[in-house]
Design an enzyme around this catalytic site. Structure first.
Site, PDB file in Angstrom:
ATOM      1  N   CYS A 102       0.860  -1.182   0.000  1.00 30.94           N
ATOM      2  CA  CYS A 102       0.000   0.000   0.000  1.00 30.94           C
ATOM      3  C   CYS A 102       0.896   1.232   0.000  1.00 30.94           C
ATOM      4  O   CYS A 102       1.703   1.404   0.924  1.00 30.94           O
ATOM      5  CB  CYS A 102      -0.893  -0.016   1.246  1.00 30.94           C
ATOM      6  SG  CYS A 102      -1.901   1.461   1.486  1.00 30.94           S
ATOM      7  N   CYS A 148      -1.256   3.595  -6.440  1.00 33.66           N
ATOM      8  CA  CYS A 148      -2.062   2.877  -5.444  1.00 33.66           C
ATOM      9  C   CYS A 148      -2.304   1.489  -5.996  1.00 33.66           C
ATOM     10  O   CYS A 148      -2.639   1.341  -7.186  1.00 33.66           O
ATOM     11  CB  CYS A 148      -3.384   3.599  -5.196  1.00 33.66           C
ATOM     12  SG  CYS A 148      -4.567   2.680  -4.166  1.00 33.66           S
TER      13      CYS A 148
END
Length: 271
Positions: A70, A180
């Protein structure tokens, strides 16, 4: 060897999926913090608390390394985790450097969550590699929601992409950086907006290669590229133990959800 991978949700599956292509004979534990998704719109102090919880859970499973799959969690918490834990902690960052190196006189567009775009880590990276000031930034917070709900072709999603990409000029870009891990599910739709020669870049391959280096795992000759398609839940579970905010994934509906996501990611490798 046991490798832990976690994300705020199912975006981190794209990192795990890359690992399936590169790493053989190791055990994986995947943790999606679905109770707290998305991270990218929350305050850094809150994200740090969530990340510590994910890491503590994986440590109890006896992992030999942790991948923070992440970009948002990495930008907020990777330094702190490395100070607190004694195993390798592998973070992620948007693949700005290879994108800039690929371009000549055209521009690079970096898409990310609002937190990733605000944090100093990304700003420092861009200052280091973007000598000619060709990098532009675009916040795409809603893509996390679309990915989590498996909306890969809905009218709402397409309208959102049209609205967001109208803020830039897609024809100006030679590279689109997906900052992302949730963004990897939509490559086919990006192609509808960007020229055929615009490359799509994420940080997954670099992250897995760095993980392999840290663990002393050999890189395979040729390295690419067999197709990986999961056709049964028992095959899916041979590779990895899956958890959703600490709860083991066992229900057939949840397993089928993972199955569809992995096969979607395999399809997106063509773009």
């Amino acid at each position: 060897m046991k490798i832990g991978i976690f994300d705020s949700g199912i975006g981190g599956l794209s990192v795990l999926h890359e690992a399936y292509h590169r790493i053989k004979g190791q055990e994986f534990i995947f943790y999606a913090d679905t109770d707290h998704v998305p991270y990218g719109t929350k305050e850094p102090e809150v994200i740090l608390e969530y990340v510590r919880g994910c890491a503590a859970f994986l440590m109890k499973q006896g992992v030999d390394a942790i991948v923070i799959a992440c970009n948002t969690a990495t930008s907020v918490a990777v330094r702190q985790l490395r100070q607190e834990l004694e195993i390798p902690i592998i973070g992620m960052e948007p693949a700005v450097k290879p994108a800039v190196e690929h371009t000549d006189d055209k521009r690079v567009l970096v898409m990310a969550t609002p937190v990733t775009l605000r944090e100093a880590k990304l700003k420092t990276l861009i200052e280091r590699v973007d000598e000619h000031h060709r990098v532009d930034l675009l916040a795409m917070p809603e893509l996390v929601r679309f990915a989590e709900s498996e909306q890969f072709g809905s009218a709402e999603l397409k309208a959102y992409l049209e609205t967001q990409f109208s803020k830039v000029h897609p024809e100006e870009y030679s590279a689109l950086v997906m900052g992302c891990t949730h963004f990897n599910y939509f490559k086919d739709l990006y192609r509808e907006f960007f020229p055929a020669d615009t490359i799509f870049i994420d940080g997954n391959l670099g992250t897995i290669r760095y993980l392999m280096k840290q663990l002393g795992l050999p890189r395979e000759e040729g390295e690419e590229e067999e197709e990986i398609r999961f056709t049964a839940t028992d095959q899916l579970l041979e590779h990895t133990t899956y958890f959703m905010s600490g709860r083991p994934v066992q229900a057939e509906e949840e397993l089928q959800h993972l199955l569809r996501l992995h096969n979607r990611l395999e399809e997106m490798r063509k773009f």
